[in-house]
Design a protein around this motif. Structure first.
Motif, PDB file in Angstrom:
ATOM      1  N   UNK A 122       0.802  -1.225   0.000  1.00 48.06           N
ATOM      2  CA  UNK A 122       0.000   0.000   0.000  1.00 48.06           C
ATOM      3  C   UNK A 122       0.842   1.285   0.000  1.00 48.06           C
ATOM      4  N   UNK A 123       2.137   1.144  -0.211  1.00 53.31           N
ATOM      5  CA  UNK A 123       3.036   2.308  -0.229  1.00 53.31           C
ATOM      6  C   UNK A 123       2.621   3.346  -1.274  1.00 53.31           C
ATOM      7  N   UNK A 124       2.249   2.898  -2.447  1.00 57.43           N
ATOM      8  CA  UNK A 124       1.902   3.800  -3.552  1.00 57.43           C
ATOM      9  C   UNK A 124       0.397   3.992  -3.711  1.00 57.43           C
ATOM     10  N   UNK A 125      -0.391   3.457  -2.786  1.00 60.31           N
ATOM     11  CA  UNK A 125      -1.848   3.559  -2.905  1.00 60.31           C
ATOM     12  C   UNK A 125      -2.282   5.012  -2.665  1.00 60.31           C
ATOM     13  N   UNK A 126      -3.020   5.612  -3.595  1.00 63.65           N
ATOM     14  CA  UNK A 126      -3.410   7.010  -3.426  1.00 63.65           C
ATOM     15  C   UNK A 126      -4.495   7.225  -2.365  1.00 63.65           C
ATOM     16  N   UNK A 127      -5.238   6.176  -2.013  1.00 69.73           N
ATOM     17  CA  UNK A 127      -6.345   6.320  -1.065  1.00 69.73           C
ATOM     18  C   UNK A 127      -6.010   5.892   0.355  1.00 69.73           C
ATOM     19  N   UNK A 128      -5.153   4.875   0.498  1.00 71.91           N
ATOM     20  CA  UNK A 128      -4.916   4.262   1.800  1.00 71.91           C
ATOM     21  C   UNK A 128      -3.484   4.420   2.269  1.00 71.91           C
ATOM     22  N   UNK A 129      -3.321   4.388   3.599  1.00 71.20           N
ATOM     23  CA  UNK A 129      -1.987   4.351   4.190  1.00 71.20           C
ATOM     24  C   UNK A 129      -1.971   3.305   5.287  1.00 71.20           C
ATOM     25  N   UNK A 130      -0.774   2.827   5.607  1.00 66.14           N
ATOM     26  CA  UNK A 130      -0.612   1.813   6.645  1.00 66.14           C
ATOM     27  C   UNK A 130       0.341   2.352   7.700  1.00 66.14           C
ATOM     28  N   UNK A 131       0.003   2.097   8.963  1.00 66.46           N
ATOM     29  CA  UNK A 131       0.808   2.606  10.071  1.00 66.46           C
ATOM     30  C   UNK A 131       1.017   1.481  11.073  1.00 66.46           C
ATOM     31  N   UNK A 132       2.287   1.211  11.418  1.00 68.24           N
ATOM     32  CA  UNK A 132       2.598   0.199  12.433  1.00 68.24           C
ATOM     33  C   UNK A 132       2.490   0.800  13.824  1.00 68.24           C
ATOM     34  N   UNK A 133       2.124  -0.039  14.780  1.00 69.49           N
ATOM     35  CA  UNK A 133       2.119   0.379  16.179  1.00 69.49           C
ATOM     36  C   UNK A 133       3.542   0.740  16.587  1.00 69.49           C
ATOM     37  N   UNK A 134       3.683   1.728  17.410  1.00 68.70           N
ATOM     38  CA  UNK A 134       4.995   2.130  17.906  1.00 68.70           C
ATOM     39  C   UNK A 134       5.222   1.546  19.294  1.00 68.70           C
ATOM     40  N   UNK A 135       5.356   0.226  19.336  1.00 70.77           N
ATOM     41  CA  UNK A 135       5.594  -0.476  20.601  1.00 70.77           C
ATOM     42  C   UNK A 135       6.785  -1.399  20.413  1.00 70.77           C
ATOM     43  N   UNK A 136       7.391  -1.780  21.516  1.00 64.46           N
ATOM     44  CA  UNK A 136       8.500  -2.727  21.481  1.00 64.46           C
ATOM     45  C   UNK A 136       7.934  -4.136  21.626  1.00 64.46           C
ATOM     46  N   UNK A 139       5.613  -8.959  17.588  1.00 61.90           N
ATOM     47  CA  UNK A 139       4.391  -8.920  16.792  1.00 61.90           C
ATOM     48  C   UNK A 139       3.692  -7.590  17.023  1.00 61.90           C
ATOM     49  N   UNK A 140       3.361  -6.907  15.935  1.00 65.47           N
ATOM     50  CA  UNK A 140       2.688  -5.602  16.025  1.00 65.47           C
ATOM     51  C   UNK A 140       1.516  -5.581  15.058  1.00 65.47           C
ATOM     52  N   UNK A 141       0.527  -4.766  15.391  1.00 60.78           N
ATOM     53  CA  UNK A 141      -0.626  -4.572  14.519  1.00 60.78           C
ATOM     54  C   UNK A 141      -0.358  -3.397  13.585  1.00 60.78           C
ATOM     55  N   UNK A 142      -1.012  -3.426  12.424  1.00 64.54           N
ATOM     56  CA  UNK A 142      -0.949  -2.321  11.475  1.00 64.54           C
ATOM     57  C   UNK A 142      -2.348  -1.749  11.338  1.00 64.54           C
ATOM     58  N   UNK A 143      -2.430  -0.423  11.301  1.00 68.01           N
ATOM     59  CA  UNK A 143      -3.691   0.244  11.050  1.00 68.01           C
ATOM     60  C   UNK A 143      -3.733   0.596   9.564  1.00 68.01           C
ATOM     61  N   UNK A 144      -4.817   0.220   8.912  1.00 69.22           N
ATOM     62  CA  UNK A 144      -5.050   0.612   7.522  1.00 69.22           C
ATOM     63  C   UNK A 144      -6.134   1.669   7.549  1.00 69.22           C
ATOM     64  N   UNK A 145      -5.826   2.847   6.985  1.00 70.22           N
ATOM     65  CA  UNK A 145      -6.796   3.935   7.032  1.00 70.22           C
ATOM     66  C   UNK A 145      -6.708   4.763   5.761  1.00 70.22           C
ATOM     67  N   UNK A 146      -7.739   5.591   5.582  1.00 72.15           N
ATOM     68  CA  UNK A 146      -7.755   6.515   4.442  1.00 72.15           C
ATOM     69  C   UNK A 146      -6.657   7.547   4.631  1.00 72.15           C
TER      70      UNK A 146
END
Length: 148
Positions: A122-136, A139-146
């Motif tokens: 989703x790096x080049x997706x014009x509509x969506x972005x992905x964000x990783x949790x900033x925790x140590x 295993x981490x969750x990713x948020x997919x959002x507009x």
């Protein structure tokens, strides 16, 4: 004397008592070492953990030889490739829901390799972005959002 990635993997597997064939290919600029063996289960391990460990070891040994060594992907009988396809299909389903209703979604906890797959998809997706949790955590969750 520096060993090639294939030689490193072959040596590791030989010392562990596995009889294998290793094929090399390139995908998206990454060298893929495809291991063929009579019984792939011991090399894949529960939930792919043994395969992940093999890949980690090969890459660590390569970096020990050469600091800027490119990352190598290790697969056994196309297990990783099939798992990636199924995983990305689930992520596409989540992303489509975000596109449809505009509500952000959070993935299940993902390892670093899975997170990289999602971010790359989703790096080049014009509509969506992905964000990783900033925790140590491993295993981490990713948020997919507009975007915006």
């Amino acid at each position: 004397m520096n060993q090639t990635p294939r030689e490193i993997l072959d040596t590791l597997l030989g010392h562990l008592g596995f009889v294998t064939e290793i094929e090399e290919s390139l995908r998206d600029g990454h060298l893929i070492l495809q291991v063929r063996t009579g019984d792939p289960r011991p090399l894949i391990g529960p939930r792919g953990e043994t395969l992940e460990s093999l890949q980690f070891l090969v890459n660590r040994l390569l970096i020990a030889q050469q600091k800027e060594a490119p990352r190598v992907i290790v697969d056994v009988e196309f297990h990783r490739a099939m798992r990636e396809d199924a995983f990305l299909a689930r992520i596409r389903h989540l992303a489509d829901a975000v596109r449809e209703n505009g509500k952000s979604v959070e993935t299940e906890p993902l390892n670093s390799y899975e997170r990289r797959l999602v971010h790359d998809a989703y790096r080049e997706d014009p509509e969506l972005e992905t964000i990783s949790q900033q925790i140590e955590a491993k295993l981490k969750r990713i948020v997919i959002r507009k975007r915006g």
